[in-house]
Design an enzyme around this catalytic site. Structure first.
Site, PDB file in Angstrom:
ATOM      1  CD  GLU A 119      28.109  28.867   5.492  1.00  0.00           C
ATOM      2  OE1 GLU A 119      27.199  28.173   5.001  1.00  0.00           O
ATOM      3  OE2 GLU A 119      28.363  28.894   6.703  1.00  0.00           O
ATOM      4  CD  GLU A 159      23.289  29.459   7.690  1.00  0.00           C
ATOM      5  OE1 GLU A 159      22.601  28.492   8.057  1.00  0.00           O
ATOM      6  OE2 GLU A 159      23.725  29.570   6.528  1.00  0.00           O
TER       7      GLU A 159
HETATM    8  C1  BG6 Z   1      24.829  26.593   6.017  1.00  0.00           C
HETATM    9  C2  BG6 Z   1      25.546  26.270   7.281  1.00  0.00           C
HETATM   10  O1  BG6 Z   1      23.478  26.656   6.301  1.00  0.00           O
HETATM   11  O2  BG6 Z   1      24.845  25.702   4.971  1.00  0.00           O
HETATM   12  C3  BG6 Z   1      26.513  25.106   7.191  1.00  0.00           C
HETATM   13  O3  BG6 Z   1      26.191  27.385   7.842  1.00  0.00           O
HETATM   14  C4  BG6 Z   1      25.950  24.037   6.286  1.00  0.00           C
HETATM   15  O4  BG6 Z   1      26.776  24.650   8.470  1.00  0.00           O
HETATM   16  C5  BG6 Z   1      25.773  24.635   4.889  1.00  0.00           C
HETATM   17  O5  BG6 Z   1      26.711  22.880   6.252  1.00  0.00           O
HETATM   18  C6  BG6 Z   1      25.270  23.682   3.837  1.00  0.00           C
HETATM   19  O6  BG6 Z   1      24.061  23.115   4.218  1.00  0.00           O
HETATM   20  P1  BG6 Z   1      23.891  21.555   4.435  1.00  0.00           P
HETATM   21  O7  BG6 Z   1      22.641  21.422   5.231  1.00  0.00           O
HETATM   22  O8  BG6 Z   1      23.764  20.957   3.080  1.00  0.00           O
HETATM   23  O9  BG6 Z   1      25.080  21.102   5.173  1.00  0.00           O
END
Ligand code: BG6
Length: 465
Positions: A369, A168
């Site tokens: 993800e 990201e």
């Molecule tokens: C993504 C990232 O944006 O989302 C992760 O690559 C992150 O590092 C995940 O943990 C979930 O978002 P958050 O802010 O709820 O942890």
């Protein structure tokens, strides 16, 4: 009648985490910007939980990886921390303890029949490089990152066949230089655009090293991980809304997607930045490196869409901001994940698949993800001590159905990774929202498979559901 969703042969069923969110900072030789930020402002982090222990992967990787095997995952992404692997940030010399740790992790992953996917940067810039050089504002830091990558390839590319440069990267620009959600919380549009350029350059330079040193022989591949947030206009019949969405897309999606896949920055982006006087400094030589070193595969993180309308408010910031060209739009009736405050819109996965098929050479890609962070999951623990996270199973199914439709229509998608295998540390949200297939008891570090963990095992066995 219920439809079956069966996925292509050798489909990756896996899950992702990152070094800084799972390892804990045990034995690290340098501090990242998050380690430092926690030191100076612990109250910014939910319940003041910092990055020192996280999910203890540094000490429990063996047991953790055995659990990943137990829930049937065939692939797993984590990241190597720059602040752990590299002892001397200027020369790229590695630290002995870190070499041993990452060797063990990689070997243990493979021993469990799981494909390791290794990422090199997950928001975790060494803070010294910010203090000394301005971090990603500096092209010297770009070259130091390339040295780190080269060290990692030399040590581990004999066994790791799938590498990614950044996770990201647009979040570095947004969080550190525009919207103040990552340290150093600068608001400076011009610097932000230089950082956007420099991080693209860093990624291409790492691809170049990977290929020129022959790490792509013997099945090695290199890619990058982008969070794609398709921009949907408030009203598709309103040309101003549609234009606002097109510009938001060029800033937040195409600014990394286009250089990574096609070797060039979007024309619209350059036009706007030139007009605004915030275009980056580049050289012919650098632009050629970007042109000639595109990625082999793409990882797509997808959580939520972006909804956009034509600009209605005046931008209060004295700084130039991309937001001069659009307003974010809160669509009435949108379906929300109330804990994380993100809209749930599974159809965007299908739209992403078609966009990559039609506009990005149908490059091989995977969902790197996708997930649902929920607060207070203790509420769902049953009498046997298992979190019954049916909402998460439903969330995954809906997204997978849309992905399946894209694949049926020709999208070149080879896998689906969720965020995350074991509940991990979520930056400023720390352990507020949980995402894992496996629950973590923060006090005892006990890890217990949730209902979704049993579910994913069945899915991987059937290659679908
Ligand atoms: C993504 C990232 O944006 O989302 C992760 O690559 C992150 O590092 C995940 O943990 C979930 O978002 P958050 O802010 O709820 O942890």
């Amino acid at each position: 009648m219920n439809k079956n969703f069966i996925f292509p042969k050798n489909f990756w069923w896996g899950s992702a985490t990152s070094g800084p969110q799972s390892e804990g900072s045990f034995n690290k030789k340098h501090k990242s910007i998050f380690d430092y930020w926690y030191e100076i402002e612990p109250e910014v982090f939910f319940n003041k939980v910092g990055p020192e222990v996280t999910s203890n992967f540094y000490n429990s990787y063996k047991e953790d990886l055995a659990m990943l095997k137990e829930i049937g995952l065939n692939s797993f992404r984590t990241s190597i921390q720059w602040t752990r692997l590299i002892k001397n940030l200027e020369t790229g010399e590695a630290d002995e303890d870190a070499i041993e740790f990452y060797n063990n992790v990689i070997d243990e992953t493979i021993k469990n029949g799981i494909i390791p996917v290794i990422n090199l940067h997950h928001f975790d810039l060494p803070v010294e490089l910010y203090d000394k050089y301005g971090g990603w504002e500096s092209k010297h830091v770009v070259d130091l990152f390339v040295k780190f990558a080269e060290t990692a390839f030399k040590l581990f590319a004999d066994r790791v066949k799938y590498w990614t440069t950044f996770n990201e990267p647009i979040v570095i620009v947004e969080g550190q230089y525009l919207y103040q959600f990552h340290y150093p919380k600068v608001v400076n549009g011009k610097k932000a655009m230089q950082v956007l350029y420099n991080v693209n350059l860093a990624s291409s330079k790492v691809v170049k090293v990977f290929k020129s040193r022959g790490y792509d022989k013997d099945g090695g591949q290199i890619g990058t991980i982008l969070n794609l947030t398709p921009s949907y206009p408030r009203d598709i019949n309103n040309t101003e809304d549609v234009e606002a969405a097109r510009i938001a897309d060029t800033f937040f999606n195409e600014s990394f997607l286009s250089p990574a896949v096609k070797g060039e920055f979007p024309k619209l982006l350059i036009e706007i930045l030139e007009k605004e006087g915030v275009i980056w400094q580049s050289t012919e030589e650098e632009l050629n490196i970007i042109k000639e070193n595109t990625i082999d595969f793409l990882g797509v993180n997808y959580y939520f869409p972006r909804r956009v309308k034509a600009k209605e408010t005046t931008c209060n910031s004295k700084e130039w901001m991309p937001d001069k060209y659009f307003d974010n739009y809160e669509m009435p009736g949108r379906r929300m994940n109330p804990y994380r405050g993100w809209e749930i819109y599974p159809k965007a996965i299908y739209d992403i698949a078609i966009n990559i098929r039609d506009n990005y050479n149908n490059i091989p890609w995977f969902i790197s993800e996708n997930g649902m962070g929920v607060e207070g999951e203790e509420r769902y623990i049953n009498t046997e001590g298992i979190v019954e996270d049916d909402y998460r199973i439903d969330f995954f199914k809906e997204h997978l159905e849309n992905l399946h439709k894209g694949i049926e229509e020709g999208a070149n998608c080879f896998g689906y990774h969720t965020w995350t295998p074991i509940d991990c540390w979520s930056w400023c949200n720390a352990y507020k929202n949980r995402y894992g297939f496996i629950a973590l008891d923060l006090e005892t570090q006990k890890k217990t498979i949730k209902k979704s963990g049993r579910w994913i095992k069945e899915v991987t066995e059937k290659n679908g559901f």
